[in-house]
Design a protein around this motif. Sequence first.
Motif, PDB file in Angstrom:
ATOM      1  N   LYS A   1      14.403 -12.394 -14.873  1.00 38.67           N
ATOM      2  CA  LYS A   1      13.045 -12.716 -14.431  1.00 38.67           C
ATOM      3  C   LYS A   1      12.119 -11.549 -14.761  1.00 38.67           C
ATOM      4  O   LYS A   1      12.357 -10.421 -14.330  1.00 38.67           O
ATOM      5  CB  LYS A   1      13.044 -13.011 -12.932  1.00 38.67           C
TER       6      LYS A   1
ATOM      7  N   GLN B   1       7.378  -2.029   1.776  1.00 26.79           N
ATOM      8  CA  GLN B   1       7.129  -2.345   0.369  1.00 26.79           C
ATOM      9  C   GLN B   1       5.689  -2.801   0.150  1.00 26.79           C
ATOM     10  O   GLN B   1       5.173  -2.702  -0.961  1.00 26.79           O
ATOM     11  CB  GLN B   1       8.102  -3.410  -0.111  1.00 26.79           C
TER      12      GLN B   1
ATOM     13  N   ASN C   1       6.117  -6.503  -5.333  1.00 25.47           N
ATOM     14  CA  ASN C   1       6.704  -6.114  -4.050  1.00 25.47           C
ATOM     15  C   ASN C   1       7.197  -7.292  -3.216  1.00 25.47           C
ATOM     16  O   ASN C   1       7.930  -7.099  -2.249  1.00 25.47           O
ATOM     17  CB  ASN C   1       5.693  -5.308  -3.232  1.00 25.47           C
TER      18      ASN C   1
ATOM     19  N   LYS D   1       8.887 -14.874   3.849  1.00 20.68           N
ATOM     20  CA  LYS D   1       9.518 -13.888   2.976  1.00 20.68           C
ATOM     21  C   LYS D   1      10.787 -13.288   3.579  1.00 20.68           C
ATOM     22  O   LYS D   1      11.741 -12.994   2.854  1.00 20.68           O
ATOM     23  CB  LYS D   1       8.523 -12.764   2.647  1.00 20.68           C
TER      24      LYS D   1
ATOM     25  N   ASP E   1      15.257  -5.961   7.273  1.00 22.05           N
ATOM     26  CA  ASP E   1      14.548  -6.735   6.247  1.00 22.05           C
ATOM     27  C   ASP E   1      13.049  -6.765   6.526  1.00 22.05           C
ATOM     28  O   ASP E   1      12.229  -6.642   5.611  1.00 22.05           O
ATOM     29  CB  ASP E   1      15.088  -8.162   6.193  1.00 22.05           C
TER      30      ASP E   1
ATOM     31  N   THR F   1      17.444   2.080   0.969  1.00 22.92           N
ATOM     32  CA  THR F   1      17.517   0.643   0.714  1.00 22.92           C
ATOM     33  C   THR F   1      18.838   0.224   0.103  1.00 22.92           C
ATOM     34  O   THR F   1      19.181  -0.959   0.120  1.00 22.92           O
ATOM     35  CB  THR F   1      16.371   0.204  -0.217  1.00 22.92           C
TER      36      THR F   1
ATOM     37  N   ASN G   1      10.468   0.750  -5.105  1.00 23.26           N
ATOM     38  CA  ASN G   1      10.645  -0.337  -6.062  1.00 23.26           C
ATOM     39  C   ASN G   1      11.031   0.269  -7.409  1.00 23.26           C
ATOM     40  O   ASN G   1      10.215   0.881  -8.086  1.00 23.26           O
ATOM     41  CB  ASN G   1       9.350  -1.147  -6.191  1.00 23.26           C
TER      42      ASN G   1
ATOM     43  N   TYR H   1      10.213  -4.975   4.179  1.00 20.40           N
ATOM     44  CA  TYR H   1       9.144  -5.766   3.552  1.00 20.40           C
ATOM     45  C   TYR H   1       7.776  -5.169   3.873  1.00 20.40           C
ATOM     46  O   TYR H   1       6.900  -5.086   2.996  1.00 20.40           O
ATOM     47  CB  TYR H   1       9.209  -7.217   4.018  1.00 20.40           C
TER      48      TYR H   1
ATOM     49  N   THR I   1      12.325  -1.400 -10.103  1.00 18.45           N
ATOM     50  CA  THR I   1      12.396  -2.357 -11.197  1.00 18.45           C
ATOM     51  C   THR I   1      12.011  -1.656 -12.503  1.00 18.45           C
ATOM     52  O   THR I   1      10.980  -0.975 -12.559  1.00 18.45           O
ATOM     53  CB  THR I   1      11.435  -3.530 -10.949  1.00 18.45           C
TER      54      THR I   1
ATOM     55  N   ASP J   1      13.554  -8.522 -12.820  1.00 20.69           N
ATOM     56  CA  ASP J   1      14.506  -7.661 -13.526  1.00 20.69           C
ATOM     57  C   ASP J   1      13.808  -6.603 -14.363  1.00 20.69           C
ATOM     58  O   ASP J   1      14.320  -5.503 -14.541  1.00 20.69           O
ATOM     59  CB  ASP J   1      15.428  -8.511 -14.402  1.00 20.69           C
TER      60      ASP J   1
ATOM     61  N   GLU K   1       8.543 -10.296  -4.705  1.00 21.75           N
ATOM     62  CA  GLU K   1       9.562 -11.071  -5.402  1.00 21.75           C
ATOM     63  C   GLU K   1      10.483 -10.128  -6.185  1.00 21.75           C
ATOM     64  O   GLU K   1      10.119  -8.994  -6.477  1.00 21.75           O
ATOM     65  CB  GLU K   1       8.921 -12.068  -6.377  1.00 21.75           C
ATOM     66  N   HIS K   2      11.673 -10.648  -6.503  1.00 16.00           N
ATOM     67  CA  HIS K   2      12.596  -9.854  -7.322  1.00 16.00           C
ATOM     68  C   HIS K   2      12.332 -10.106  -8.802  1.00 16.00           C
ATOM     69  O   HIS K   2      12.255 -11.257  -9.242  1.00 16.00           O
ATOM     70  CB  HIS K   2      14.053 -10.207  -7.014  1.00 16.00           C
TER      71      HIS K   2
END
Length: 285
Positions: free
Chosen positions: A69, A230, A108, A244, A223, A203, A138, A227, A140, A113, A110-111
């Motif tokens: 993604k 983030q 922040n 979420k 969680d 994390t 984060n 969130y 990513t 790649d 959604e996931h």
Amino acid sequence: MNLIREMRDSLVSHHLTRKKFRRIIGESGKNAKDFIHLPFSFFSILFLHVLYTKNILFSSIKYDFLNMKILIIEDNRILAKNIREYLTLKAFQAEVAFDGIMGKEKANSEHFDVIVLDINLPGKDGLTLCQELREVGNNTPIIFLTSSNTSKDVVKGLNIGADDYMGKPFDFEELISRIQALGRRNIPNKITTIQVGDIMIDTTKRLVTRKNETIELSTKEFDLFQYLVQNRGNPVDRQVLLEKVWGEFDAYMFSRTVDVHISTLRKKLGDGIIETRKGFGYVVS
């Protein structure tokens, strides 16, 4: 993979003849025989293409990067949409944000790649966005897109946490190669920590500490706190938190669940960590 490329290239150019289609399908194995009698048109071939990309039609065909993604943050709408369409054609999932603020929200919440990030963005520039993402943990992988001919922005971007860069204009196939290279990286031992005041959040280990003393949090408390961190600085309302963090929303949950967990977190974390912005939601400053 050569057969897949041939099918896709033919789809793009609309030059996939019946004879060529039968040859490609025939070479791909007996699992395709039941599909030979589909009405022959561009749309039926497109349907077969979807089956290819979802790995339904031929069990022998594997995609190393199926379901990766990608988030594209680019204010040039034509370029952004072209990148998205090309990635989709290559069996990636892709989403687009046209400014830095929208990009940060997506990154922040959604996931992804890999993030493809333009440096010159309205609302929030790419360098600032990259730095803010790294500050909240984060990690990513980020590929910068830059039209600058100087190395100043590139060096700064790499120093604040970007993984790669490409100068505009660029070749889409090269972009795919860069994305795949980042997708191959395996960093399971990398510890990601976020600091909020005197509180440290790991994390990877899902651990919260203050002055080396562990603060015991339940799964949902962790969680929820993660969130909010983030999305640091941005108030998040109850409905968004339910969707979420809990993955659902209903009237009964809306009235109690979030408030109860926030109250418990405040007792464990101390005053001043989670604030209430009346009419907007909860925020970690």
